[in-house]
Write an enzyme that holds these catalytic residues in place. Structure first.
Site, PDB file in Angstrom:
ATOM      1  N   GLY A 197       0.671  -1.256   0.082  1.00  0.00           N
ATOM      2  CA  GLY A 197      -0.042   0.079   0.573  1.00  0.00           C
ATOM      3  C   GLY A 197       1.000   1.544  -0.180  1.00  0.00           C
TER       4      GLY A 197
ATOM      5  N   ASP B 258      -2.282 -13.390  -2.460  1.00  0.00           N
ATOM      6  CA  ASP B 258      -1.101 -12.140  -2.305  1.00  0.00           C
ATOM      7  C   ASP B 258      -0.670 -11.982  -1.369  1.00  0.00           C
ATOM      8  OD1 ASP B 258      -2.460  -9.418  -1.804  1.00  0.00           O
ATOM      9  OD2 ASP B 258      -1.684  -9.822  -0.198  1.00  0.00           O
TER      10      ASP B 258
ATOM     11  N   LYS C 133       2.946 -11.180  -3.545  1.00  0.00           N
ATOM     12  CA  LYS C 133       4.460  -9.447  -3.407  1.00  0.00           C
ATOM     13  C   LYS C 133       5.442 -10.471  -2.609  1.00  0.00           C
ATOM     14  CE  LYS C 133       0.313  -7.237  -1.583  1.00  0.00           C
ATOM     15  NZ  LYS C 133      -1.007  -7.058  -0.401  1.00  0.00           N
TER      16      LYS C 133
ATOM     17  N   GLY D 251      -6.208  -0.246   1.564  1.00  0.00           N
ATOM     18  CA  GLY D 251      -7.451   0.762   1.596  1.00  0.00           C
ATOM     19  C   GLY D 251      -6.603   1.897   0.377  1.00  0.00           C
TER      20      GLY D 251
END
Length: 430
Positions: free
Chosen positions: A136, A203, A207, A306
């Site tokens: 993020g 996920d 990464k 987010g």
């Protein structure tokens, strides 16, 4: 002097992240122009459902024809936040072919086809930036491939999925079971209706592939990453962890072998000492611990998901790509000169915590210890408790390979005195 002709941006996707990107581009337009040296203009927004009301976005900019948008020829930068493999892959390569650089948040695509996308960007002299694909808002990819470009990175270990960290933190702090913690995460919006990608570590594995490739200058694909979800973690595991002065985290771990000849990339639950900086990462936050030869130990911490946090990373890339465009240059591209092989999980060496259900009678401990010794696995500590003919035996090993531990466990299951293997968990961070 600021250029008056705006740089045109095409936005692919206008969901949680895309809508925040559009909002920040509008509300911070003057600041972005000052930082870039030219205004930026949202020239089109490709969506699947055009009838949906999107506050602050001119309806005339909205289209369902993403292909036509990236083929326009006057687009300077394409921002891709639709996710998935297709049509994102085709749209990105088409954007390169028609003169646009790309900013993406697409971890799954980059983990699977990052090398091909970089090659396409290089072929057409375009940028491919993707800070938002990992962790993020946390500045991580740019420090790894720019700030630490002159250093040798040996290890990257971190919490890169906020949903799983929230669930595990809740289990640790309240004693809740997995399902109860997952239900709370879903109610609060941290977990999707189908949480599989998070809790089964797909996920985090994507990464990890991206981080390992950048850190070690080699090709690491999603298929190279060992993946183990956290759905089997229990309250009893947390009780055992507390007894060792540890907690449990779902960790992405990328390591360079001691001899420098290979790398490993893995994602799995692990016990980690409470004294380690990652142990204090709570809730839905992310943190990544980097160990470099000259810089030493570094930690990057912050909100890992987010709309607004992820959009912040996207806009940071947008500013960098636009500056490159004005300067007639491109930024750092793919660096895979080392071509190091990715070792299988069986070669990974770490400590293990094994909980066994055994018969409560003399000689059991000796039998178990003999099995460990026969497989070359050294025992660090043993804790035994039991009554009424049943007992629990907890063994913590010194460092051993995954393959040798697997052989040990198989042999333990064959003992008449071993009723079952209750849990096996790696111990990291020491």
């Amino acid at each position: 002097m600021m250029r008056t002709r705006p740089l045109k941006v095409a936005l692919l996707g206008c969901g949680v992240v895309g809508s925040e990107v559009a909002r920040i581009m509008t509300t911070h337009a003057d600041d972005l122009a000052a930082r870039i040296g030219a205004p930026v203009e949202l020239a089109g927004v490709a969506v699947r459902r055009p009838s949906r009301v999107r506050e602050g976005i001119d309806a005339d900019l909205v289209t369902t024809d993403a292909t036509a948008l990236v083929k326009r020829g006057d687009i300077d930068v394409v921002v891709e936040v639709i996710g998935g493999i297709e049509p994102a892959r085709t749209l990105i390569t088409t954007a390169f072919e028609h003169g646009a650089s790309v900013v993406s948040a697409n971890k799954a695509l980059l983990a699977q086809d990052g090398a091909a996308l970089h090659a396409a960007a290089d072929e057409h002299g375009r940028d491919l930036y993707y800070e938002a694909a990992v962790a993020g808002a946390i500045p991580l990819i740019r420090p790894l491939r720019e700030s630490l470009a002159g250093d040798k990175i040996n290890r990257v270990m971190g919490i890169v999925n906020g949903t799983t960290n929230f669930i595990l933190d809740k289990m640790d702090s309240t004693g809740a079971g997995y399902q109860e913690a997952l239900d709370e995460a879903t109610a609060l919006g941290y977990a999707e209706a189908d949480p599989t990608a998070d809790v089964e570590a797909f996920d985090a594995a994507a990464k990890a592939a991206i981080l390992a490739g950048i850190a070690f200058h080699t090709r690491v694909r999603l298929d190279d990453v060992y993946r183990e979800g956290m759905t089997e973690v229990t309250a009893a595991d947390f009780a055992s962890a507390r007894g060792m002065g540890c907690t449990i985290k779902l960790l992405a771990i990328c390591e360079r072998a001691a001899d420098g000849g290979s790398v490993t990339a893995r994602v799995h639950p692990a016990m980690i000492p409470l004294t380690h900086p990652l142990a204090s990462v709570r809730g839905a936050y992310n943190a990544v611990f980097v160990e470099a030869e000259a810089a030493g130990q570094l930690m990057f911490y912050g909100p890992g998901a987010g709309g607004a946090p992820t959009a912040s990373a996207v806009l940071g890339d947008l500013v960098a790509v636009c500056r490159n465009k004005l300067g007639g240059a491109t930024g750092p591209g793919d660096s895979a000169y080392t071509q190091l092989p990715v070792s299988p999980m069986g070669d990974v060496v770490t400590r293990y915590h094994i909980s066994l259900d055994v018969a409560d009678k003399p000689g059991v401990l000796a039998q178990v210890a003999t099995v460990f010794a026969e497989h070359g696995v050294s025992i660090d500590t043993v804790r035994q408790s039991g009554k009424d003919g049943e007992a629990s035996l907890v063994v913590v090993t010194h460092r051993a390979s995954d393959a040798s531990l697997a052989g040990t466990v198989e042999a333990l299951r064959s003992l008449d005195t071993v009723r079952g293997v209750a849990s096996i968990m790696r111990v990291e961070g020491e």
